[in-house]
Design a protein around this motif. Structure first.
Motif, PDB file in Angstrom:
ATOM      1  N   TRP A 203       5.774  14.264  25.232  1.00 14.71           N
ATOM      2  CA  TRP A 203       5.048  13.741  24.080  1.00 14.71           C
ATOM      3  C   TRP A 203       5.868  13.803  22.793  1.00 14.71           C
ATOM      4  O   TRP A 203       5.828  12.854  21.997  1.00 14.71           O
ATOM      5  N   PRO A 204       6.589  14.867  22.522  1.00 23.48           N
ATOM      6  CA  PRO A 204       7.377  14.908  21.286  1.00 23.48           C
ATOM      7  C   PRO A 204       8.324  13.721  21.115  1.00 23.48           C
ATOM      8  O   PRO A 204       8.636  13.340  19.987  1.00 23.48           O
ATOM      9  N   LEU A 205       8.786  13.142  22.227  1.00 18.03           N
ATOM     10  CA  LEU A 205       9.667  11.981  22.127  1.00 18.03           C
ATOM     11  C   LEU A 205       8.951  10.761  21.560  1.00 18.03           C
ATOM     12  O   LEU A 205       9.604   9.829  21.078  1.00 18.03           O
ATOM     13  N   CYS A 206       7.614  10.762  21.625  1.00 14.59           N
ATOM     14  CA  CYS A 206       6.829   9.634  21.130  1.00 14.59           C
ATOM     15  C   CYS A 206       6.528   9.766  19.634  1.00 14.59           C
ATOM     16  O   CYS A 206       5.927   8.863  19.052  1.00 14.59           O
ATOM     17  N   THR A 207       6.896  10.875  19.045  1.00 19.73           N
ATOM     18  CA  THR A 207       6.608  11.095  17.624  1.00 19.73           C
ATOM     19  C   THR A 207       7.885  10.957  16.807  1.00 19.73           C
ATOM     20  O   THR A 207       8.995  10.897  17.347  1.00 19.73           O
ATOM     21  N   THR A 208       7.691  10.936  15.521  1.00 16.54           N
ATOM     22  CA  THR A 208       8.851  10.762  14.624  1.00 16.54           C
ATOM     23  C   THR A 208       9.444  12.088  14.151  1.00 16.54           C
ATOM     24  O   THR A 208      10.508  12.095  13.547  1.00 16.54           O
ATOM     25  N   HIS A 209       8.771  13.238  14.409  1.00 13.05           N
ATOM     26  CA  HIS A 209       9.254  14.501  13.842  1.00 13.05           C
ATOM     27  C   HIS A 209       9.277  15.658  14.831  1.00 13.05           C
ATOM     28  O   HIS A 209       9.574  16.780  14.472  1.00 13.05           O
ATOM     29  N   LEU A 210       8.948  15.431  16.089  1.00  9.67           N
ATOM     30  CA  LEU A 210       8.945  16.503  17.076  1.00  9.67           C
ATOM     31  C   LEU A 210      10.041  16.283  18.102  1.00  9.67           C
ATOM     32  O   LEU A 210      10.489  15.154  18.322  1.00  9.67           O
ATOM     33  N   ARG A 211      10.453  17.416  18.718  1.00 11.01           N
ATOM     34  CA  ARG A 211      11.418  17.353  19.816  1.00 11.01           C
ATOM     35  C   ARG A 211      10.888  18.172  20.980  1.00 11.01           C
ATOM     36  O   ARG A 211      10.041  19.059  20.786  1.00 11.01           O
ATOM     37  N   PRO A 212      11.388  17.938  22.185  1.00 13.51           N
ATOM     38  CA  PRO A 212      10.899  18.682  23.351  1.00 13.51           C
ATOM     39  C   PRO A 212      11.063  20.185  23.170  1.00 13.51           C
ATOM     40  O   PRO A 212      12.071  20.662  22.648  1.00 13.51           O
ATOM     41  N   VAL A 213      10.077  20.960  23.593  1.00 10.67           N
ATOM     42  CA  VAL A 213      10.102  22.424  23.453  1.00 10.67           C
ATOM     43  C   VAL A 213      11.207  23.033  24.307  1.00 10.67           C
ATOM     44  O   VAL A 213      11.885  23.973  23.898  1.00 10.67           O
ATOM     45  N   ASP A 214      11.397  22.494  25.507  1.00  9.80           N
ATOM     46  CA  ASP A 214      12.331  23.106  26.443  1.00  9.80           C
ATOM     47  C   ASP A 214      13.669  22.380  26.498  1.00  9.80           C
ATOM     48  O   ASP A 214      14.374  22.438  27.509  1.00  9.80           O
ATOM     49  N   ASP A 215      14.041  21.665  25.431  1.00  7.22           N
ATOM     50  CA  ASP A 215      15.274  20.893  25.517  1.00  7.22           C
ATOM     51  C   ASP A 215      16.511  21.776  25.552  1.00  7.22           C
ATOM     52  O   ASP A 215      17.617  21.310  25.793  1.00  7.22           O
ATOM     53  N   GLY A 216      16.313  23.098  25.356  1.00  6.37           N
ATOM     54  CA  GLY A 216      17.441  24.016  25.469  1.00  6.37           C
ATOM     55  C   GLY A 216      17.986  24.098  26.878  1.00  6.37           C
ATOM     56  O   GLY A 216      19.127  24.531  27.082  1.00  6.37           O
ATOM     57  N   GLU A 217      17.169  23.679  27.855  1.00  4.61           N
ATOM     58  CA  GLU A 217      17.622  23.730  29.243  1.00  4.61           C
ATOM     59  C   GLU A 217      18.561  22.578  29.585  1.00  4.61           C
ATOM     60  O   GLU A 217      19.153  22.544  30.658  1.00  4.61           O
ATOM     61  N   GLY A 218      18.644  21.607  28.703  1.00  6.78           N
ATOM     62  CA  GLY A 218      19.580  20.510  28.913  1.00  6.78           C
ATOM     63  C   GLY A 218      19.195  19.611  30.062  1.00  6.78           C
ATOM     64  O   GLY A 218      18.019  19.271  30.254  1.00  6.78           O
ATOM     65  N   VAL A 219      20.200  19.236  30.870  1.00  7.78           N
ATOM     66  CA  VAL A 219      19.983  18.307  31.977  1.00  7.78           C
ATOM     67  C   VAL A 219      19.000  18.873  32.994  1.00  7.78           C
ATOM     68  O   VAL A 219      18.223  18.144  33.619  1.00  7.78           O
ATOM     69  N   ALA A 220      19.014  20.204  33.152  1.00  8.78           N
ATOM     70  CA  ALA A 220      18.114  20.824  34.136  1.00  8.78           C
ATOM     71  C   ALA A 220      16.655  20.500  33.841  1.00  8.78           C
ATOM     72  O   ALA A 220      15.831  20.366  34.759  1.00  8.78           O
ATOM     73  N   LEU A 221      16.322  20.390  32.536  1.00  4.66           N
ATOM     74  CA  LEU A 221      14.938  20.063  32.175  1.00  4.66           C
ATOM     75  C   LEU A 221      14.545  18.696  32.737  1.00  4.66           C
ATOM     76  O   LEU A 221      13.456  18.545  33.308  1.00  4.66           O
ATOM     77  N   TRP A 222      15.397  17.687  32.593  1.00  8.74           N
ATOM     78  CA  TRP A 222      15.044  16.341  33.038  1.00  8.74           C
ATOM     79  C   TRP A 222      15.067  16.225  34.557  1.00  8.74           C
ATOM     80  O   TRP A 222      14.296  15.457  35.141  1.00  8.74           O
ATOM     81  N   ILE A 223      15.935  17.000  35.191  1.00  5.41           N
ATOM     82  CA  ILE A 223      15.880  17.058  36.660  1.00  5.41           C
ATOM     83  C   ILE A 223      14.548  17.684  37.091  1.00  5.41           C
ATOM     84  O   ILE A 223      13.875  17.213  38.017  1.00  5.41           O
TER      85      ILE A 223
END
Length: 1617
Positions: A203-223
């Motif tokens: 959901w944060p990707l759909c907003t103008t001011h939020l980012r994913p909470v767990d994006d620290g995991e990098g590629v592993a998050l999207w896998i």
């Protein structure tokens, strides 16, 4: 979702949902610190991990474990309690039925097993990824307290994935029941986990001011997210479902694809792909190629499941059917309610998406929280979800409909077997139809029955495709401007069906139909259609109120208090459509009365069309039908114009609301219109418009459904039942003991009992001729002898049939004392042969076997003993010959013998035979007595034989019961005792004995001349099933008649109005955007009053053009309806008898009723819609191209793809529709046949209902297939356009809004356009069927030169020269060069054996068959005369004359040409008054009601009335086909006396003789053999020939001296003249 943020003061400001501003606002965007920040509060103190969103899956897993443990404990307790009981079959369905299968097959097969394995691998991968995240979190954090919180959260997630993996292992390793439970828990937990990660990281990707909470995991998050999506969403959606039979002991050999389809396949209906593409490759898809019926839809299962809620005999207390259905379908209606709520919510996808996108463009993206692509996706996904919801709603609703049809049909059928069938004369009501012409026979449903009309559309059975639900099926409602006025082009479908209606209950609550069979048939046709049409009542109580509330809220949010002004205007205008609707209802009632009158006239005309043709009444009957039609069309015209006014009113009310709202908003509130406000509010106003249209359309439908449901409820609870069932229904019923315990259960008889036909008659009414008041009284004891032949004799009306009915329990039992009883042992079987022979529309063999196993030796004996062996030689197909509708291909005697053969072949010990000898000639009757009653097949069986033929049957009787005229027993015992007690009976026996001797001179059997049979036995032409699209010739029939003589003017005005209207309306939409844009250019110079004035002018102009085109179209539709009906009736009335012989009457009636109703309603309506929507489609497409030219090609591609899908769909849909119609026909035919032979028939109808359900389920599901695809295409198109306009376009917000509005309208219009074309084709099938019956064999048309002189005929002279005849142009000759001359006033007898050409001679004299040679009647060659002139001056009296339903006066003088004195003189001359006395309560008068075909009169009475009709006509040539021994001695004497004394001296009489005694005193006798005259002359002369055929016949008779004396007396009287 939106209500927290949309406050009135937010008008014009940037919109940010409170949900996003609040909860999502706490998701602080951090880099590598993300997880740390999320786990800690603002004071840098650790937050409780139990409040973290990542801990939600733990709660879900905990609930799962707790639930599983609880179930395990409960099951253990239950197993201990019931350890001694066998396990329930339902619990063992997976194990017992599949115990010998492999493990993979136990889990549903290899495909399902591989999906489960793939999910297991995904779960293990998630477990591994969660361990990686745990290690990564531990390695990343350097502070112990941070590490602890992070580790605990990831450890909890690891535990969840471990539990999920365990469940995945159980799903493939355990037995099926455990596996299914594990899968439910597994899917639920994975779905929770997916929702949590979507909220945190997507959901944060759909907003103008939020980012994913767990994006620290990098590629592993999207896998991780990819694998999770696969396991939680893709696998559950795509995995096929395992087939679980509803009856584990009888699984289906081939399950329906619907039962094994995946959830995704069910959502988009890909499980139908095979059927659709198979149909696309075939000319016609037969029924056996359709998917098999799912076992949960089988009638057997439905009956077992539903009857405990619906059957009165399974209810603890009385309850209305509605509540029974609600209990039965409660789960379905919960789902329907949920789908409607979801549909309402998603309906606002378009207005919200358009509002947000235009606001983004207006503000340039300032202060926007959500990115534009979200709203673009929402424009696609929102309507798509709404489409899935509404399609699933319709899927469930149509499934409920088909199931309800099956249940109600079987319920009515079962209950019909419990009711008391009372044969009463229907009170005559000339103004209304007595029975449903759409249901009496199998063929009346050949088009639909469906239809529904919309009270039963003639083109579709219980719902046409566009009317499967009352709700909108398209993704948006921008097209509703066209639909809001849909009643303006033609009658609503609900009105179109009226021609097949039967009047509802009268004010006193009693049906106008006195025909119980008609009422029951109505219940399974008209009323059943009405009931299932009311299935969408949730729209009025849930959908529309909820949607109206959301509309009001939406308008209030964007327009403020101005919206309430508009709503107030709506309320003020609300009475107008209500007033028009009340007027429509009144006109509809009047129109239905006239429609019923026409339908009755058509039905009666077609039922006696042979008589009409033989009498030359075709032109006058055609005029009579035309007059009835004109009266009907006069009210139809009023109805159409009222509906046009209603449609325009419903269209204008939202327009007035919009004008009032905008005027208040701009002129009083001084606010500025913006593009976001205008275009989003316009969509909502369209929603309001559609709701108005829907609610006004549904309320009458729901009222009609309630009336029909009440009728069905009354039938189940109020109909008089047989006494056995009355006792069950009412324990207080007095005669609860039909047999005393001290009575031998094998006894057959009565003691001290009386019986009436109705429980309302207490037995005290004085018995009389009226059957309703008849009382059968057994004052002592009457016991029949077992294993012997028992005879029941007595005069007409004495109660012989009633005696059998009383034994069978069909009459109401009234005990006359404490020792009363009656008994009929049933355990060894009972066979009953009715007096009115009853046959099924099957082969002769099937009628005799009647479901019993075929025993060749027994069967051949039955054929021989019942005298059928010779008859079989008359048919090339033998006993494989189809008997046709109502035994059309059989004579009366043949039907009687087949009815007898059915009883004899059965293995029943007790046979009840009701006057089976009556319809037989003496030779055949004597054969039956000698071979059958004395034969081995009846030896040792108990026979109760009712008969008039005492002389013939008396010698074989061991016990004789004689009844008196008052319904009392006169005597019982031997025949001699009966004769001693009843002197009149003795006299009758002496007369009959004399008749037997005379009948020995009969020279032929009563089998009529038969045209050559087809070798396959199918004497009736099969019902036509058209293939492919409706042909141009059928469409041309309609289009050419619409314009009439002024086609150019008609099409110019109609098409002009329909094309200009959408152009103006599209310009209106653009103009509102232009108005809003002016506020951006120069707000000070904007004059709201000017823009409103121009807008109102455009509204008025559009309505003027629309009304002009619609009015012209209405007149064109009426013109076509009038012309087509007249052409059809003229064609059928002018056809040949040969064509009528091979075409069941019911098919003709169907064309004149149901198919004509389709022309009046759906065909006119659908074609008008197609033209209107085509105009809207083109205009909207052009509008989009003008704003964004680049989208012309994509738009054409979308349209082309939609049309291609529509073509594929229509190919399958038309085939399935035709099969559904033809599958419905046998259901109704079976029902009608069973009702006609109710006392004899106790079969099941499951197979026929299942065939219909199989076709119907596929038919309705096919509609879902096309809807989902077209709506998806439309959504893609509008989303793509929005993407281009927002990201790549350079147009202003107003033009963007206009373009989006047009795209939305274009997308939705494609769906409706394709569906309407399909519906028009389905309705057009009626045009094809009408065209088929216009292009049939025709007799020569009348000409001016064929009109005879006014004096003709002055005499009865008949001169025949070289006459030859054949039944068809290519058939063999049946008459060969016959020549003879008959002088005026002569009486000529025609004799000859079967097939000699006697009937062919009469038909050729009337030019009813193809003839060669010359026939001169009073000096004029008949082939030069018009047929109506010829036949109206010749009168024929057939063996069994046909009579019209109505009064006796209408039968004698159907065109009101004579006064009552003339008619009474004719009745007196015909001998009627000599058979009845003035004080006879039931005497026949001119006002006596005559049932259809004269069914309430004896054959003798019908012959007398036919003779009276001949006397009234005063024809110079009278042809009499002499009746056989079905006429009693007294009646026959009266008829013969009238023929000799009452006819005018110059009337020539030709008598087709079956007995020598009746024609030996004729002036001349003609002997025919093989179509040739072998002898012709005076009887005395013919008897002088030594080798003469007539002499041989006389010498062989037992009454030789009498016959010679008659001939000599005729000779002497002739000499004296």
């Amino acid at each position: 979702m939106w209500s927290l943020s949309w406050m009135p003061q937010a008008i014009g400001s940037t919109w940010t949902p409170a949900l996003f501003q609040g909860t999502l606002g706490s998701q602080v965007v951090l880099g590598s610190d993300a997880f740390y920040s999320y786990a800690y509060n603002e004071d840098n103190e650790p937050s409780s991990i139990f409040l973290d969103t990542l801990f939600i899956p733990v709660y879900a897993a905990g609930i799962s474990i707790l639930w599983s443990a609880t179930r395990l404990v409960v099951s253990q307790i239950r197993s201990r309690v019931s350890s001694a009981k066998p396990r329930d079959g339902a619990d063992l369905q997976g194990e017992e039925s599949l115990s010998e299968s492999t493990h993979v097959q136990q889990h549903g097969g290899i495909v399902i097993f591989l999906y489960r394995v793939a999910r297991l691998v995904a779960c293990l991968a998630l477990f591994g990824l969660s361990i990686f995240s745990l290690v990564h979190s531990v390695a990343w954090h350097d502070e112990t307290h941070h590490l602890m919180h992070s580790a605990l959260l990831h450890l909890a997630l690891c535990a969840v994935y471990a539990y999920v993996s365990l469940l995945a292992i159980l799903s493939i390793a355990c037995k099926p029941t455990v596996a299914r439970s594990a899968i439910r828990h597994l899917c639920s937990i994975l779905l929770v986990v997916f929702a949590v990660f979507f909220y945190r990281d997507m959901w944060p990707l759909c907003t103008t001011h939020l980012r994913p909470v767990d994006d620290g995991e990098g590629v592993a998050l999207w896998i991780h997210l990819g694998v999770l999506t696969f396991a939680a969403a893709i696998v559950p959606l795509m995995i096929p479902r395992q087939y679980i039979p509803v009856d584990p002991k009888n699984p289906a050999s081939e399950p329906n694809p619907e039962q094994t389809a995946s959830i995704f396949s069910l959502m988009i209906y890909t499980f139908l792909d095979h059927t659709i593409f198979t149909a696309y490759k075939m000319p016609h898809l037969p029924l056996d190629k359709l998917p098999p019926l799912a076992d949960y839809d089988s009638t057997k299962h439905l009956v077992e499941k539903s009857f405990r809620y619906l059957d009165p005999f399974m209810q603890p207390k009385k309850q209305h059917l509605f509540f029974g259905f609600m209990k039965l379908f409660r789960v379905d209606y919960y789902i329907l309610a949920l789908m409607l709520i979801l549909r309402v919510i998603t309906t606002f996808a378009s207005p919200i998406g358009i509002n947000r996108l235009l606001a983004y463009l207006e503000k340039g993206g300032e202060d926007m929280t959500v990115r534009p692509f979200v709203w673009i996706i929402w424009l696609l996904v929102g309507p798509a979800l709404g489409s899935v919801a509404v399609q699933w709603y319709i899927f469930i609703a149509t499934r409920v409909m088909v199931r309800a049809q099956a249940i109600i049909t079987q319920l009515v059928f079962d209950h019909a077997l419990r009711i008391r069938v009372k044969a009463e004369v229907t009170d005559y009501a000339p103004a209304s139809s007595k029975t449903s012409t759409a249901a009496t026979t199998p063929d009346t449903a050949s088009l639909a029955e469906s239809t529904p009309d919309r009270q039963g559309s003639p083109v579709s059975s219980a719902g046409d495709s566009e009317n499967e639900t009352a709700g909108s099926e398209h993704s948006t409602v921008a097209a509703s401007k066209a639909k809001a006025r849909e009643q303006g082009l033609s009658s609503d479908i609900s009105a179109s069906s009226s021609s097949t209606k039967v009047p509802e209950k009268s004010a006193d609550g009693s049906s106008q139909s006195g025909n119980l069979v008609g009422k029951m048939t109505n219940l399974v046709t008209t009323d059943l259609t009405n009931i299932v049409e009311g299935r969408d009542f949730l729209f009025t109580v849930l959908y529309i109120p909820f949607q109206m509330c959301l509309c009001a809220w939406f308008l209030y949010v964007i327009l403020g208090w101005s919206a309430w002004v508009g709503m107030g205007a709506t309320l003020l205008l609300f009475p107008f459509p209500g007033f028009i609707a009340s007027r429509i209802q009144k006109v509809q009632v009047e129109k239905m009365k006239h429609t019923d009158a026409r339908v009755q006239t058509v039905t009666e005309t077609m039922n006696v069309i042979r008589m009409i043709k033989l009498f030359g009444w075709e032109p006058r009957m055609d005029e009579q039908l035309a007059e009835k039609r004109e009266e009907e069309l006069r009210f139809l015209r009023k109805l159409k114009f009222l509906e046009l006014a209603n449609g325009c009113t419903n269209f204008m009310i939202p327009c007035v609301t919009m004008v009032a709202t905008y005027a208040t908003f701009t002129m009083i509130a001084k606010e500025q219109l913006t593009a976001s406000i205008v275009f989003s509010s316009m969509v909502v106003f369209d929603i309001l418009r559609e709701n108005l249209h829907t609610i006004f359309g549904m309320i009458p439908m729901l009222i009609q459904a309630k009336v029909s449901l009440d009728r069905a409820n009354d039938f189940l609870y109020e109909t008089e039942l047989l006494d056995g069932f009355t006792e069950k229904a009412n324990p207080d019923f007095s005669p609860s003991m039909f047999i005393r315990p001290d009575i031998d259960p094998e006894i057959i008889g009565f003691r001290e009992a009386s019986f009436t036909w109705s429980s309302s008659n207490d037995g005290t009414v004085t018995p009389g001729p009226s059957r309703r008041n008849f009382v059968l009284r057994i004052e002592d004891e009457l016991t029949f002898e077992r294993e012997h032949i028992n005879l029941v004799v007595g005069p007409t009306g004495s109660g012989k049939t009633s005696l059998l009915m009383a034994l069978l329990g069909e009459m109401h039992y009234i005990p006359m004392g404490p020792n009363s009883f009656y008994n009929l042992p049933r355990h060894r079987g009972i066979a009953y042969a009715t007096q009115e022979s009853w046959v099924l529309n099957e082969t002769i063999r099937d009628n005799i076997l009647f479901g019993a196993p075929y025993d060749e030796e027994r069967y051949n004996k039955v054929i021989y003993q019942c005298g059928l062996k010779r008859d079989m030689t008359l048919f090339e197909a033998g006993d494989k010959t189809e008997v046709g509708e109502k035994g059309l291909t059989l004579s009366g005697g043949q039907k009687a013998r087949i009815t007898l053969a059915r009883a004899v072949y059965s293995f029943a010990q007790l046979l009840l035979l009701d006057d089976v000898l009556a319809a037989l000639d003496v030779h055949t009757a004597k054969w039956i007595v000698d071979k059958c009653f004395k034969g081995d097949l009846l030896r040792g069986r108990t026979v109760l034989l009712v008969t008039h033929n005492i002389a013939l049957a008396g010698p074989i009787a061991d016990f004789v019961v004689s009844l008196g005229p008052d319904g009392r027993i006169l005597s019982q015992g031997s025949l001699s005792r009966a004769l001693a007690k009843n002197k009149k009976l003795a006299v009758e026996m002496m007369e009959e004995t004399d008749e037997l001797k005379k009948h020995e001179t009969e020279i032929d059997y009563e089998v009529p001349d038969a045209f050559p049979s087809k070798s396959d036995g199918k004497l009736i032409v099969a019902e036509e099933i058209a293939e492919g699209h409706v042909g141009w010739s059928a469409l041309k029939l309609y289009f050419a008649n619409m314009g009439g003589k002024h086609s150019l003017w008609f099409w110019t005005l109609f098409l002009g109005g329909m094309i200009i209207t959408p152009m103006i309306e599209s310009f209106q939409t653009w103009y509102l955007g232009y108005w809003a844009h002016q506020y951006d250019v120069d707000p000070e110079d904007v004059s709201p009053s000017y823009f409103l004035g121009v807008y109102i002018f455009q509204l008025v102009l559009a309505n003027v053009f629309y009304l002009t085109g619609a009015a012209v179209y209405i007149f064109g539709c009426l013109r076509a309806s009038r012309s087509i009906h007249r052409t059809l009736t003229t064609s059928v009335l002018s056809t040949t008898l040969r064509w009528l012989d091979i075409t069941p009457t019911s098919r003709v009636i169907t064309r004149c009723t149901q198919d004509i109703a389709a022309v009046d309603g759906p065909i006119a309506q659908y074609f008008g819609f197609i033209i209107e929507l085509s105009s809207f489609l083109v205009v909207r497409f052009v509008a989009v191209i003008i704003i964004t030219p680049i989208f012309g090609v994509p738009g054409l591609l979308i349209a082309a793809l939609g049309v291609w899908l529509g073509q594929i769909y229509m190919k399958a849909q038309l085939a399935v529709k035709r099969e559904m119609s033809n599958a419905r026909a046998p259901v109704l035919g079976h029902f009608g046949a069973a009702m006609a032979g109710l006392k004899a028939f106790r079969g099941q109808s499951f197979l026929r209902i299942d065939r219909y359900s199989r076709a119907a389920r596929t038919f309705y599901n096919l509609n879902r297939w096309i809807c989902v695809r077209i709506e998806t295409l439309g959504g893609i198109y509008q989303a793509a356009l929005a993407t281009y306009l927002v990201y790549f376009g350079s147009v202003n917000a107003s033009n963007v809004g206009f373009s989006l509005a047009m795209a939305v309208g274009f997308s939705s219009t494609i769906l409706w356009w394709i569906r309407l074309i399909n519906d028009f084709e389905i309705a057009g099938n009626s045009l094809e069927r009408i065209q088929q019956y216009i292009d049939i064999e025709q007799e020569p048309k009348p000409t001016k030169s064929g009109v005879p002189p006014a004096y003709w005929p002055a005499s009865g002279n008949l001169n025949v020269e070289a006459l030859s005849a054949r039944y068809s142009l290519t058939g063999p000759k049946v008459l060969h060069d016959i020549s003879f001359q008959v002088n005026s006033g002569e009486r000529v007898g025609v004799v000859g054996r079967t097939g000699s050409g006697k009937s062919s001679l009469t038909l050729s004299l009337l030019r009813c068959i193809f003839t060669e040679g010359k026939v001169y009647y009073d000096g004029l060659a008949t082939d030069t005369l018009n047929l109506d002139a010829l036949r109206s001056n010749i009168t024929i009296i057939p063996q069994v004359p046909e009579l019209l339903s109505g009064t006796l006066r209408q039968n004698l003088d159907p065109f009101s040409e004579h006064d009552d004195a003339t008619l009474n003189d004719a009745l007196r001359a015909a001998g009627l008054f000599s058979l009845q006395s003035e004080d006879d309560e039931g005497r026949i008068t001119l006002d006596s009601p005559i049932s259809s075909g004269g069914g309430n009169l004896s054959v003798g009475q019908r012959q007398i009335l036919a003779l009276a009709r001949a006397i009234v006509r005063r024809s110079k040539l009278l042809i009499l086909d002499e009746a056989t021994s079905a006429i009693d001695y007294e009646t026959d004497t009266v008829i013969q006396t009238s023929l000799r004394k009452e006819l005018d001296k110059d009337v020539t009489l030709l008598t087709i003789a079956h007995r020598l005694q009746t024609i030996m005193d004729a002036d001349k006798i003609m002997v025919l053999d093989a179509g040739k005259i072998v002898e012709f002359g005076k009887p005395s002369e013919l008897l002088q020939k030594d080798d003469g055929i007539l002499r041989g016949l006389v010498d062989e008779s037992g009454d030789r001296a009498t016959l010679y004396a008659m001939a000599a007396e005729a000779q002497s009287s002739d000499s004296s003249r």
